[in-house]
Design an enzyme around this catalytic site. Structure first.
Site, PDB file in Angstrom:
ATOM      1  N   HIS A  46       0.827  -1.209   0.000  1.00 32.40           N
ATOM      2  CA  HIS A  46       0.000   0.000   0.000  1.00 32.40           C
ATOM      3  C   HIS A  46       0.865   1.265   0.000  1.00 32.40           C
ATOM      4  O   HIS A  46       0.669   2.167  -0.811  1.00 32.40           O
ATOM      5  CB  HIS A  46      -0.906  -0.059   1.241  1.00 32.40           C
ATOM      6  CG  HIS A  46      -1.725   1.159   1.507  1.00 32.40           C
ATOM      7  ND1 HIS A  46      -3.096   1.187   1.371  1.00 32.40           N
ATOM      8  CD2 HIS A  46      -1.377   2.400   1.956  1.00 32.40           C
ATOM      9  CE1 HIS A  46      -3.552   2.389   1.693  1.00 32.40           C
ATOM     10  NE2 HIS A  46      -2.526   3.149   2.061  1.00 32.40           N
ATOM     11  N   GLU A  47       1.826   1.321   0.912  1.00 33.54           N
ATOM     12  CA  GLU A  47       2.657   2.532   1.012  1.00 33.54           C
ATOM     13  C   GLU A  47       3.470   2.753  -0.269  1.00 33.54           C
ATOM     14  O   GLU A  47       3.665   3.888  -0.701  1.00 33.54           O
ATOM     15  CB  GLU A  47       3.599   2.446   2.215  1.00 33.54           C
ATOM     16  CG  GLU A  47       2.895   2.411   3.575  1.00 33.54           C
ATOM     17  CD  GLU A  47       2.000   3.596   3.839  1.00 33.54           C
ATOM     18  OE1 GLU A  47       2.150   4.637   3.168  1.00 33.54           O
ATOM     19  OE2 GLU A  47       1.120   3.476   4.705  1.00 33.54           O
TER      20      GLU A  47
ATOM     21  N   HIS B 139       1.510   4.535  -2.797  1.00 35.23           N
ATOM     22  CA  HIS B 139       1.624   6.001  -2.658  1.00 35.23           C
ATOM     23  C   HIS B 139       2.948   6.488  -3.216  1.00 35.23           C
ATOM     24  O   HIS B 139       3.015   7.509  -3.900  1.00 35.23           O
ATOM     25  CB  HIS B 139       1.554   6.413  -1.183  1.00 35.23           C
ATOM     26  CG  HIS B 139       0.226   6.240  -0.542  1.00 35.23           C
ATOM     27  ND1 HIS B 139      -0.956   6.697  -1.080  1.00 35.23           N
ATOM     28  CD2 HIS B 139      -0.122   5.667   0.648  1.00 35.23           C
ATOM     29  CE1 HIS B 139      -1.964   6.417  -0.260  1.00 35.23           C
ATOM     30  NE2 HIS B 139      -1.479   5.780   0.793  1.00 35.23           N
TER      31      HIS B 139
HETATM   32 ZN   LIG Z   1      -2.401   5.091   2.542  1.00 35.77          ZN
END
Ligand SMILES: [Zn+2]
Ligand SMILES: [Ca+2]
Ligand SMILES: [Ca+2]
Ligand SMILES: [Ca+2]
Length: 311
Positions: free
Chosen positions: A226-227, A230
């Site tokens: 997830h990170e 980003h």
């Molecule tokens: Zn996030």
């Protein structure tokens, strides 16, 4: 900033408070659960993404210039041209590790990389799209520093650790794994921020979020997935709620709010499609999040071409 609230075993209070947090843009708060089980029980809020230089919720707002991207043919992602990202994992611990513990950390780094490559290559679900991104572990290092080992978001400890440990350029992924403070799972910087603050670039993780860690149900390594989403320019799937453009990706149906747990079949916006709660860019449990979409792959690739690739 964006907040990943962790609601476990029906911790409804946590969810409600987290929604209030999302609205207020507060970065982090203490868990609502009983003090004794703070970290392990994870009835707490986990700010989950961040970028520097922005205040409060600015971090998940769309930066106007972010949309002036270099053209990348949509088909390029589908055709499977790979982008291999050189990756460094920096563990930070409070005390010196035994030889066995050091070996265990190296293994953990390998497991995390494997998990990333499964997710980004679409092998995590039959419904997952294979993005062009692959991660190659260049080196693992372990630093003993008690202040850095509990670094908080935007703290002096974070800045010092990154200044000391970061390697490579815009295309190099630096992951800092520590017992980070504030009951966070992790945070990341966005690609367009690299230019003004290269030292801050990278992903910070709670070590226990890595495969086999203690942060259940967030201990299967998808906080990193997830990170890094980003870090490659993706927003949350609930970005801007039901607004038509929401996360600026066309094939992720808009959703009103994060999908904590695994609310299969939820449909919170009138626009077509059920909520993308299985997407890696939602806030669901690691077991529940298992896919990126073609549109996300395209966005990551155009962000890469614009802000991270050397060529
Ligand atoms: Zn996030
Ligand atoms: Ca969307
Ligand atoms: Ca819908
Ligand atoms: Ca998963």
């Amino acid at each position: 900033m964006s907040v990943r609230a962790v609601a476990r075993s029906g911790a409804r209070l946590a969810v409600i408070a987290a929604l209030a947090l999302l609205a207020s843009g507060v970065a982090a708060v203490a868990p609502t659960g009983t003090g004794a089980v703070q970290r392990a029980a994870a009835d707490c809020f986990k700010p989950h993404s961040a970028q520097t230089g922005a205040r409060g919720t600015d971090e998940v707002r769309v930066d106007p210039h972010i949309e002036r991207l270099r053209e990348v043919p949509t088909m390029q992602a589908r055709l499977g041209g790979e982008v291999t990202v050189p990756t460094y994992i920096h563990f930070i611990t409070a005390t010196k590790l035994s030889r066995e513990e050091q070996i265990a950390r190296e293994k953990l780094a390998d497991l995390q990389i494997r998990k990333l490559n499964r997710g980004y290559s679409g092998r995590s679900s039959t419904k997952a799209f294979s993005t062009p991104f692959r991660f190659s572990l260049m080196a693992t290092d372990i630093t003993v520093n008690s202040a850095w080992s509990t670094m908080k978001f935007r703290s002096a400890a974070e800045a010092e650790a990154k200044a000391a440990l970061r390697v490579g350029g815009a295309d190099t992924l630096n992951i800092y794994a520590a017992n980070i403070g504030g009951d966070l799972l992790g945070w990341a910087t966005f690609p367009q921020r690299y230019e003004n603050n290269p030292t801050n670039d990278g992903v910070v993780l709670l070590t226990d979020s890595m495969p086999g860690g203690k942060a259940a149900p967030y201990n299967r390594g998808d906080t990193a997935t997830h990170e890094i989403g980003h870090w490659l320019g993706l927003y949350h799937t609930f970005q801007d709620g039901c607004a038509p453009k929401n996360d600026l990706v066309a094939d992720t149906p808009a959703e009103r709010r994060p999908g904590y747990g695994c609310p299969d079949g939820r449909d919170s916006c009138r626009a077509d499609g059920v909520d993308p709660i299985h997407n890696f860019m939602d806030y669901s449990n690691d077991l529940c999040m298992d896919r990126f979409t073609a549109g996300q792959a395209d966005r990551m690739l155009s962000q890469w071409a614009t802000f991270r690739s050397a060529g």
